[in-house]
Scaffold this motif. Sequence first.
Motif, PDB file in Angstrom:
ATOM      1  N   MET A   1       0.835  -1.210   0.000  1.00  0.00           N
ATOM      2  CA  MET A   1       0.000   0.000   0.000  1.00  0.00           C
ATOM      3  C   MET A   1       0.859   1.244   0.000  1.00  0.00           C
ATOM      4  O   MET A   1       0.570   2.224  -0.676  1.00  0.00           O
ATOM      5  CB  MET A   1      -0.860   0.036   1.261  1.00  0.00           C
ATOM      6  CG  MET A   1      -2.051  -0.857   1.198  1.00  0.00           C
ATOM      7  SD  MET A   1      -2.952  -0.736   2.732  1.00  0.00           S
ATOM      8  CE  MET A   1      -3.726   0.842   2.543  1.00  0.00           C
TER       9      MET A   1
ATOM     10  N   ARG B   1       2.293   1.862  -3.328  1.00  0.00           N
ATOM     11  CA  ARG B   1       1.324   2.404  -4.293  1.00  0.00           C
ATOM     12  C   ARG B   1       0.790   3.762  -3.855  1.00  0.00           C
ATOM     13  O   ARG B   1      -0.002   4.382  -4.561  1.00  0.00           O
ATOM     14  CB  ARG B   1       0.133   1.465  -4.424  1.00  0.00           C
ATOM     15  CG  ARG B   1       0.442   0.120  -5.022  1.00  0.00           C
ATOM     16  CD  ARG B   1      -0.881  -0.564  -5.334  1.00  0.00           C
ATOM     17  NE  ARG B   1      -0.803  -1.991  -5.174  1.00  0.00           N
ATOM     18  CZ  ARG B   1      -1.102  -2.851  -6.148  1.00  0.00           C
ATOM     19  NH1 ARG B   1      -1.499  -2.431  -7.320  1.00  0.00           N
ATOM     20  NH2 ARG B   1      -1.030  -4.136  -5.915  1.00  0.00           N
TER      21      ARG B   1
ATOM     22  N   ASN C   1      -1.283   4.281  -1.221  1.00  0.00           N
ATOM     23  CA  ASN C   1      -2.694   4.185  -0.814  1.00  0.00           C
ATOM     24  C   ASN C   1      -2.879   4.313   0.691  1.00  0.00           C
ATOM     25  O   ASN C   1      -1.988   3.987   1.454  1.00  0.00           O
ATOM     26  CB  ASN C   1      -3.270   2.836  -1.243  1.00  0.00           C
ATOM     27  CG  ASN C   1      -3.464   2.779  -2.735  1.00  0.00           C
ATOM     28  OD1 ASN C   1      -3.689   3.798  -3.373  1.00  0.00           O
ATOM     29  ND2 ASN C   1      -3.365   1.582  -3.279  1.00  0.00           N
TER      30      ASN C   1
ATOM     31  N   LEU D   1      -9.040   2.749   3.473  1.00  0.00           N
ATOM     32  CA  LEU D   1     -10.269   3.455   3.109  1.00  0.00           C
ATOM     33  C   LEU D   1     -11.210   3.613   4.313  1.00  0.00           C
ATOM     34  O   LEU D   1     -11.714   4.698   4.569  1.00  0.00           O
ATOM     35  CB  LEU D   1     -10.973   2.706   1.962  1.00  0.00           C
ATOM     36  CG  LEU D   1     -12.210   3.382   1.384  1.00  0.00           C
ATOM     37  CD1 LEU D   1     -11.891   4.754   0.806  1.00  0.00           C
ATOM     38  CD2 LEU D   1     -12.848   2.502   0.311  1.00  0.00           C
TER      39      LEU D   1
ATOM     40  N   MET E   1      -6.204  -5.421  -0.692  1.00  0.00           N
ATOM     41  CA  MET E   1      -7.428  -4.927  -1.351  1.00  0.00           C
ATOM     42  C   MET E   1      -8.435  -4.420  -0.329  1.00  0.00           C
ATOM     43  O   MET E   1      -9.049  -3.362  -0.512  1.00  0.00           O
ATOM     44  CB  MET E   1      -8.094  -6.066  -2.148  1.00  0.00           C
ATOM     45  CG  MET E   1      -7.308  -6.516  -3.344  1.00  0.00           C
ATOM     46  SD  MET E   1      -8.130  -7.944  -4.101  1.00  0.00           S
ATOM     47  CE  MET E   1      -6.684  -8.838  -4.687  1.00  0.00           C
TER      48      MET E   1
ATOM     49  N   SER F   1      -7.281  -1.138   1.274  1.00  0.00           N
ATOM     50  CA  SER F   1      -7.361   0.060   0.435  1.00  0.00           C
ATOM     51  C   SER F   1      -8.722   0.294  -0.199  1.00  0.00           C
ATOM     52  O   SER F   1      -9.012   1.417  -0.584  1.00  0.00           O
ATOM     53  CB  SER F   1      -6.246   0.114  -0.615  1.00  0.00           C
ATOM     54  OG  SER F   1      -5.739  -1.124  -0.921  1.00  0.00           O
ATOM     55  N   THR F   2      -9.557  -0.739  -0.298  1.00  0.00           N
ATOM     56  CA  THR F   2     -10.851  -0.511  -0.970  1.00  0.00           C
ATOM     57  C   THR F   2     -12.053  -1.154  -0.287  1.00  0.00           C
ATOM     58  O   THR F   2     -13.181  -1.026  -0.754  1.00  0.00           O
ATOM     59  CB  THR F   2     -10.815  -1.043  -2.425  1.00  0.00           C
ATOM     60  OG1 THR F   2     -10.774  -2.476  -2.387  1.00  0.00           O
ATOM     61  CG2 THR F   2      -9.623  -0.524  -3.197  1.00  0.00           C
TER      62      THR F   2
ATOM     63  N   VAL G   1      -6.050  -4.962  -7.234  1.00  0.00           N
ATOM     64  CA  VAL G   1      -6.029  -3.679  -6.525  1.00  0.00           C
ATOM     65  C   VAL G   1      -6.218  -2.541  -7.538  1.00  0.00           C
ATOM     66  O   VAL G   1      -6.987  -1.604  -7.298  1.00  0.00           O
ATOM     67  CB  VAL G   1      -4.719  -3.494  -5.729  1.00  0.00           C
ATOM     68  CG1 VAL G   1      -4.737  -2.173  -4.977  1.00  0.00           C
ATOM     69  CG2 VAL G   1      -4.520  -4.637  -4.752  1.00  0.00           C
ATOM     70  N   ASP G   2      -5.541  -2.663  -8.674  1.00  0.00           N
ATOM     71  CA  ASP G   2      -5.692  -1.634  -9.713  1.00  0.00           C
ATOM     72  C   ASP G   2      -7.171  -1.485 -10.094  1.00  0.00           C
ATOM     73  O   ASP G   2      -7.706  -0.391 -10.199  1.00  0.00           O
ATOM     74  CB  ASP G   2      -4.908  -2.027 -10.985  1.00  0.00           C
ATOM     75  CG  ASP G   2      -3.426  -2.234 -10.712  1.00  0.00           C
ATOM     76  OD1 ASP G   2      -2.898  -1.517  -9.845  1.00  0.00           O
ATOM     77  OD2 ASP G   2      -2.820  -3.118 -11.341  1.00  0.00           O
TER      78      ASP G   2
ATOM     79  N   LEU H   1      -9.271   0.051  -7.174  1.00  0.00           N
ATOM     80  CA  LEU H   1      -9.008   1.476  -6.924  1.00  0.00           C
ATOM     81  C   LEU H   1      -9.775   2.343  -7.916  1.00  0.00           C
ATOM     82  O   LEU H   1     -10.247   3.426  -7.572  1.00  0.00           O
ATOM     83  CB  LEU H   1      -7.506   1.764  -7.020  1.00  0.00           C
ATOM     84  CG  LEU H   1      -6.681   1.279  -5.826  1.00  0.00           C
ATOM     85  CD1 LEU H   1      -5.186   1.376  -6.134  1.00  0.00           C
ATOM     86  CD2 LEU H   1      -7.013   2.059  -4.551  1.00  0.00           C
ATOM     87  N   ASN H   2      -9.949   1.810  -9.107  1.00  0.00           N
ATOM     88  CA  ASN H   2     -10.694   2.565 -10.112  1.00  0.00           C
ATOM     89  C   ASN H   2     -12.177   2.675  -9.817  1.00  0.00           C
ATOM     90  O   ASN H   2     -12.883   3.452 -10.442  1.00  0.00           O
ATOM     91  CB  ASN H   2     -10.503   1.927 -11.492  1.00  0.00           C
ATOM     92  CG  ASN H   2      -9.172   2.322 -12.083  1.00  0.00           C
ATOM     93  OD1 ASN H   2      -8.706   3.435 -11.854  1.00  0.00           O
ATOM     94  ND2 ASN H   2      -8.546   1.407 -12.797  1.00  0.00           N
TER      95      ASN H   2
ATOM     96  N   LYS I   1     -13.410   3.172  -6.650  1.00  0.00           N
ATOM     97  CA  LYS I   1     -13.506   3.657  -5.277  1.00  0.00           C
ATOM     98  C   LYS I   1     -14.808   4.418  -4.996  1.00  0.00           C
ATOM     99  O   LYS I   1     -15.460   4.187  -3.982  1.00  0.00           O
ATOM    100  CB  LYS I   1     -12.312   4.557  -4.983  1.00  0.00           C
ATOM    101  CG  LYS I   1     -11.758   4.389  -3.598  1.00  0.00           C
ATOM    102  CD  LYS I   1     -10.362   4.951  -3.570  1.00  0.00           C
ATOM    103  CE  LYS I   1      -9.841   5.192  -2.193  1.00  0.00           C
ATOM    104  NZ  LYS I   1      -8.465   5.707  -2.266  1.00  0.00           N
TER     105      LYS I   1
END
Lengths: 459, 194
Positions: free
Chosen positions: A43, A46, A48, A51, A150, A153-154, B179-180, B183-184, B186
């Motif tokens: 993270m 990247r 990030n 969240l 994942m 971060s999301t 993850v890519d 993230l898009n 979000k």
Amino acid sequence: MNTIFDKIWDAHIVRKIQVGPDVLFIDQHLIHEVTSPVAFLNMKQRGNKVLFPDRTIATPDHNVPTIHQDQPIQDVESRMQVEKLRENCKIHNIELHDLGSAHHGIVHVIGPELGITQPGKTIVCGDSHTSTHGAFGAVAFGIGTSEVEMVLSTQCIMQTKPKTMRITVNGSLKPYVTAKDLILYIISKVSTSGGTGYFVEFSGQAVKELSMEGRMTVCNMSIEMGARGGLIAPDETTFSYLKDKERTPKGENWHQALMEWKNLPSDENAVFDKEYVFDATDIEPMITFGTNPGMGIKINEVIPTEDNPSFIKSLKYMGVVSGAPIEGIPVDFVFIGSCTNGRIEDLRAVAEFVKGKKKNDKVTTWIVPGSKEVEKMAHEEGLVAILEQAGFELRQPGCSACLAMNDDKIPNGKLSVSTSNRNFEGRQGPGAKTMLASPITAISAAINGYITDPRTLEK
Amino acid sequence: MAYDKFNIIIDSAVPMPVENVDTDQIIPARFLKATERKGFGDNLFRDWRYDSENKLIENFPLNDPKYNGKILVGGKNFGSGSSREHAVWAVYDYGFRVVVSSFFADIFKNNCLNIGVLPVTVSESFSLEIFEAIKKNPTTKLEINLPNQTITLLETGKSEAFQINSYKKENLLNGFDDVDYLLNMKEEIIAFSK
Ligand code: SF4
């Protein structure tokens, strides 16, 4: 006409990808020191941030010593991992239940204790035994470190929806036959790969009659049959366990939650992709003789014969012989603990059983509570005093000899009867041999010094 | 994190004809103490490669100089047990890009796809044929063709198709990860959470 699994999963799909996985929203994330550091590192690389920091809780459990927890961890690498977890939690504002604090413990023990584990939730953790939380009617399963990243971060992961399986156990369990025996029996029938690709719902009278602790033991080991996870529909047992727990809804919100939870159970005519039906009266105290959890037999049976090379290799490793009884085999170590059987009910059962009996001197026994809370209750309820009278002592909470990342290792070549969930080669230390059993069966071995049917000791 | 893009691999293979190889064998727990992804390849199958005195066990396939290549062929129910991604890091860092088996454990397979190792599920009979072919000729070559989703024993031309969902296939071909993708989306996720 949906299963409980479908209801929960479908309600959490953020996006469906054609010929691909679902983007699944995760309500609750649990982390520990071993599978999270690389996720945080990625993270950082990247750029990030976490969240939703309040949807993750952390605790160091896998690596920690089970004595002298007030002192710095001796093992340098273990200490670094625990310190990394502290640092990451601080940077990202994540709630940490650190060593020595009131709710420290094995991540799958503290979630339910805090009341964070609730029906209808999606729960993940970088640990395969996350399936434990399914006992509450949640969709809970283990993930890899990439997925930990994942979720951090999301708050989502991407997975294809598994198929559904129902395992029904009719009738009631016999005396001295526990939830652990029930699940070892099921795995011995379904095999360690029989559940692969499925999410399992356990049902039937024997399952309904289990306490929450027992249900957790069953769901905990659903992963050992290869299943993505296991769950049990919430009912009065679930609700009364959760009522008044620290993090469960209160007042009007509690009633609201109850209404929602009561709608979760599978519809009467829901269709499962696969079904198994077993009879509880066929189950006896179980024990494993090989190097995967599917290699289990009734304790009064003989070790089976197969001419498959992997089977033969496994018996050779364990030092056991086809056709010989398993009862009577001398035991060096006994481990009572882990997220399978390290809860208060397990300690109560063990304490009740050892009353008036004595520990065998030849057997080293580690009794490790699953959490600080369990430890505290064991003291308050007088269980520790009973254990001590019989010659046993209680250690401090952690995963301990379940995976032997700390100092609690079974030495090379020694045989251990363990209440944990995996008997893989070297799981409890290089060259260690592990037989899985219930707390009562394990403690019987610690009393007699050899594998013992608990029912013979009680007479 | 970023990994090498995947396309077609033609290479010899290392055979591991044992069933139920669990992740505790692939990477024993005592090697999970790192806080970075480094050095895992050295400890791949540690306790099967070295004996208790740390001496090389010579007839173990990874130690046997006659076996080489980016392809690991395992027995049935490969990768069962723990969710530790470290197991797949060890496989990747050792130099494997493909694992072939007639049956994979779920989490292991998922972890493979997330870090750029291709799990190829073949029929039981084809898996036996591959083991047989390697036994006869340790340098025999396999072709793993991701675009066509086929695995071929080049000596005999015997081929089988394998399954992979098109989303994951695109990822592997392009070296992308989830993850890519996430993230898009979000904003969509934040909206969903409310
Ligand atoms: S007790 Fe054992 S199975 Fe449970 S989380 Fe800890 S290491 Fe994993």
